[in-house]
Write an enzyme that holds these catalytic residues in place. Sequence first.
Site, mmCIF file in Angstrom:
data_model
loop_
_atom_site.group_PDB
_atom_site.id
_atom_site.type_symbol
_atom_site.label_atom_id
_atom_site.label_comp_id
_atom_site.label_asym_id
_atom_site.label_seq_id
_atom_site.Cartn_x
_atom_site.Cartn_y
_atom_site.Cartn_z
ATOM 1 N N GLY A 13 18.318 19.671 -11.040
ATOM 2 C CA GLY A 13 17.678 20.709 -11.842
ATOM 3 C C GLY A 13 16.968 21.680 -10.926
ATOM 4 N N CYS A 14 15.886 22.233 -11.383
ATOM 5 C CA CYS A 14 15.148 23.215 -10.590
ATOM 6 C C CYS A 14 14.762 22.632 -9.233
ATOM 7 C CB CYS A 14 13.893 23.646 -11.346
ATOM 8 S SG CYS A 14 12.886 24.808 -10.407
#
Length: 177
Positions: A13-14
């Site tokens: 993810g981020c």
Amino acid sequence: MSEKKEIATFAGGCFWCMVKPFDEQPGIEKVVSGYTGGHTENPTYEEVCSETTGHREAVQITFHPDVFPYEKLLELFWQQIDPTDAGGQFADRGSSYRAAIFYHNDKQKELAEASKQRLAESGIFKDPIVTDILKAEPFYEAEGYHQHFYKKNPAHYQRYRTGSGRAGFISEHWGAK
């Protein structure tokens, strides 16, 4: 510390939230935010976010395996993500935020597959483990303002980590890690 170094690449993810957990471990030489797995050379953040490059946000870790072995990196990786989410991670949706382990050699592939199987059999998650295990592809370093974001912008980082749902998920499934 020995001179032997290896590379590990994880998409979780981020990438802002994927640096700190690894950065704080012994035997980790560096953690770099970037992009991998796509078809565009030297993509920008804006291009990756447009979902047209095929890249995922990722971190590339240079580590000393005699101090912090790959198996421990895998364990820490699983504890940073929702391995049952095929659509992104937490508040971040889309293919650029999908979790993956990018292996750099056959041994890493074998260890990654075994760790995924152990996690699936652990009963921690009721849904299937859908995190990809893929051959490493070229890794492109992200723009400077993304590097070590948690150090440069600690308040923003903490708000994001909490507000995205990541912190609560990790606490619920793994304790206060």
